[in-house]
Design a protein around this motif. Structure first.
Motif, PDB file in Angstrom:
ATOM      1  N   SER A 204       0.836  -1.386   0.032  1.00  0.00           N
ATOM      2  CA  SER A 204      -0.077   0.020   0.036  1.00  0.00           C
ATOM      3  C   SER A 204       0.887   1.252   0.091  1.00  0.00           C
ATOM      4  O   SER A 204       0.459   2.396  -0.387  1.00  0.00           O
ATOM      5  N   SER A 205       2.100   1.303   0.718  1.00  0.00           N
ATOM      6  CA  SER A 205       2.812   2.573   0.623  1.00  0.00           C
ATOM      7  C   SER A 205       3.584   2.889  -0.536  1.00  0.00           C
ATOM      8  O   SER A 205       4.146   3.904  -0.825  1.00  0.00           O
ATOM      9  N   ILE A 206       3.415   2.150  -1.552  1.00  0.00           N
ATOM     10  CA  ILE A 206       4.311   2.160  -2.904  1.00  0.00           C
ATOM     11  C   ILE A 206       3.613   2.221  -4.180  1.00  0.00           C
ATOM     12  O   ILE A 206       3.895   2.811  -5.076  1.00  0.00           O
ATOM     13  N   VAL A 207       2.260   1.796  -4.181  1.00  0.00           N
ATOM     14  CA  VAL A 207       1.768   1.640  -5.327  1.00  0.00           C
ATOM     15  C   VAL A 207       0.846   2.755  -5.597  1.00  0.00           C
ATOM     16  O   VAL A 207       0.464   3.536  -4.713  1.00  0.00           O
ATOM     17  N   ASP A 208       0.691   2.962  -7.009  1.00  0.00           N
ATOM     18  CA  ASP A 208      -0.192   4.334  -7.490  1.00  0.00           C
ATOM     19  C   ASP A 208      -1.793   3.730  -7.521  1.00  0.00           C
ATOM     20  O   ASP A 208      -2.529   4.616  -7.385  1.00  0.00           O
ATOM     21  N   ARG A 209      -1.819   2.572  -8.056  1.00  0.00           N
ATOM     22  CA  ARG A 209      -2.888   1.851  -8.243  1.00  0.00           C
ATOM     23  C   ARG A 209      -3.089   0.572  -7.836  1.00  0.00           C
ATOM     24  O   ARG A 209      -2.127  -0.254  -7.808  1.00  0.00           O
ATOM     25  N   LEU A 210      -4.369   0.295  -7.375  1.00  0.00           N
ATOM     26  CA  LEU A 210      -4.715  -1.345  -7.178  1.00  0.00           C
ATOM     27  C   LEU A 210      -5.470  -1.878  -8.357  1.00  0.00           C
ATOM     28  O   LEU A 210      -6.588  -1.305  -8.601  1.00  0.00           O
ATOM     29  N   ALA A 211      -5.390  -3.143  -8.457  1.00  0.00           N
ATOM     30  CA  ALA A 211      -6.615  -3.953  -8.985  1.00  0.00           C
ATOM     31  C   ALA A 211      -6.861  -5.227  -8.199  1.00  0.00           C
ATOM     32  O   ALA A 211      -6.115  -5.942  -7.856  1.00  0.00           O
ATOM     33  N   CYS A 212      -8.165  -5.156  -7.818  1.00  0.00           N
ATOM     34  CA  CYS A 212      -8.928  -6.490  -7.081  1.00  0.00           C
ATOM     35  C   CYS A 212      -9.424  -7.503  -8.263  1.00  0.00           C
ATOM     36  O   CYS A 212     -10.248  -6.981  -8.891  1.00  0.00           O
ATOM     37  N   LEU A 213      -8.771  -8.552  -7.955  1.00  0.00           N
ATOM     38  CA  LEU A 213      -9.136  -9.730  -9.164  1.00  0.00           C
ATOM     39  C   LEU A 213      -9.554 -10.792  -8.393  1.00  0.00           C
ATOM     40  O   LEU A 213      -9.035 -11.242  -7.404  1.00  0.00           O
ATOM     41  N   LYS A 214     -10.556 -11.316  -8.743  1.00  0.00           N
ATOM     42  CA  LYS A 214     -11.097 -12.617  -8.543  1.00  0.00           C
ATOM     43  C   LYS A 214     -12.010 -13.081  -9.892  1.00  0.00           C
ATOM     44  O   LYS A 214     -13.180 -12.977  -9.754  1.00  0.00           O
TER      45      LYS A 214
END
Length: 256
Positions: A204-214
């Motif tokens: 969480s401290s380094i990413v610009d964006r997150l993709a939640c995949l299932k």
């Protein structure tokens, strides 16, 4: 946006007759760090393999720097596989491990060129492992091994770096040092970085964006927006608990 380096549009992927990725739309931009999170079996590793061209979608399209993956310029993508796919007991030196990247594509009896040696040395310097280049790879700590494998991935001078669960097995300090190294590499090499992880707090401290995949992509955006629309519960279940600490250990955020 015109700075996209990876673009997936309506991508569907099957394996042994089962749908692994369903209607995935994903864009990664230049110099962006994106984390793909989800539980085991959610399709995260398959997504990386699809970006590299190892898996072909039966529906939809994938572009890497404007080309289909298999036609992208050689060396465009550097890749760090899961630890379970790496033989840490191999009787080779640190230098030998990184040199493997430069031997790829050469003839059986073709030797490394002066440029190859320069790239290898530069890669080791970039991950602060140049002083260990003659050490046996198996004698290194877990954190050092990951640094060497990153050096191997960047020795081809890629534009994109794909990492599959890169912090598995690292203690908290080694994990933090590893992620700070990735930030430095992003700045020095202009890399776009996509990493698979099941540990949202760690990245969480380094990413610009997150993709939640299932299987489906439930979310693709900033971490703050991810919590706001409860995407994590769709992927991990209702009893998800997230803790994020700052680098100085002076506080943090809890989300439940």
């Amino acid at each position: 946006m015109n700075d996209a380096v990876i673009s997936l549009k309506n991508v569907w992927v099957k394996y042994n007759g089962s749908v692994i990725l369903e209607d995935v739309n994903l864009t990664v931009h230049e110099r962006e760090i994106l984390a793909i999170v989800g539980p085991n079996g959610s399709g995260k590793s398959t997504l990386l393999k699809t970006i590299m061209g190892f898996k072909e979608p039966y529906r939809g399209s994938v572009e890497v720097l404007g080309s289909v993956p298999r036609k992208a310029r050689k060396g465009t993508i550097g890749y760090l596989p899961q630890k379970s796919n790496v033989d840490f007991s191999m009787p080779v030196s640190v230098l030998d491990v990184v040199a493997m990247a430069r031997y790829a594509g050469k003839g059986m009896f073709e030797r490394l060129s002066g440029e190859d040696i320069t790239r290898i040395e530069k890669a080791l310097q970039s991950v602060e492992m140049a002083s260990n280049k003659h050490r046996h790879f198996g004698s290194l700590s877990e954190g050092q091994k990951q640094r060497v494998l990153i050096a191997r991935a960047i020795a081809i001078d890629p534009k994109i770096l794909l990492l599959d669960e890169p912090s598995t097995g690292l203690d908290a300090l080694a994990q933090d040092n590893f992620y700070q190294m990735l930030l430095s590499l992003r700045e020095s090499m202009g890399l776009s970085i996509v990493m698979v992880s099941h540990d949202i707090g760690a990245v969480s401290s380094i990413v610009d964006r997150l993709a939640c995949l299932k299987t489906k992509l439930h979310f693709h955006g900033t971490l703050t927006d991810c919590f706001a629309n409860e995407s994590l519960k769709s992927v991990f279940g209702k009893n998800v608990y997230y803790v994020s600490h700052n680098r100085n250990c002076n506080g943090g955020e809890n989300h439940t």
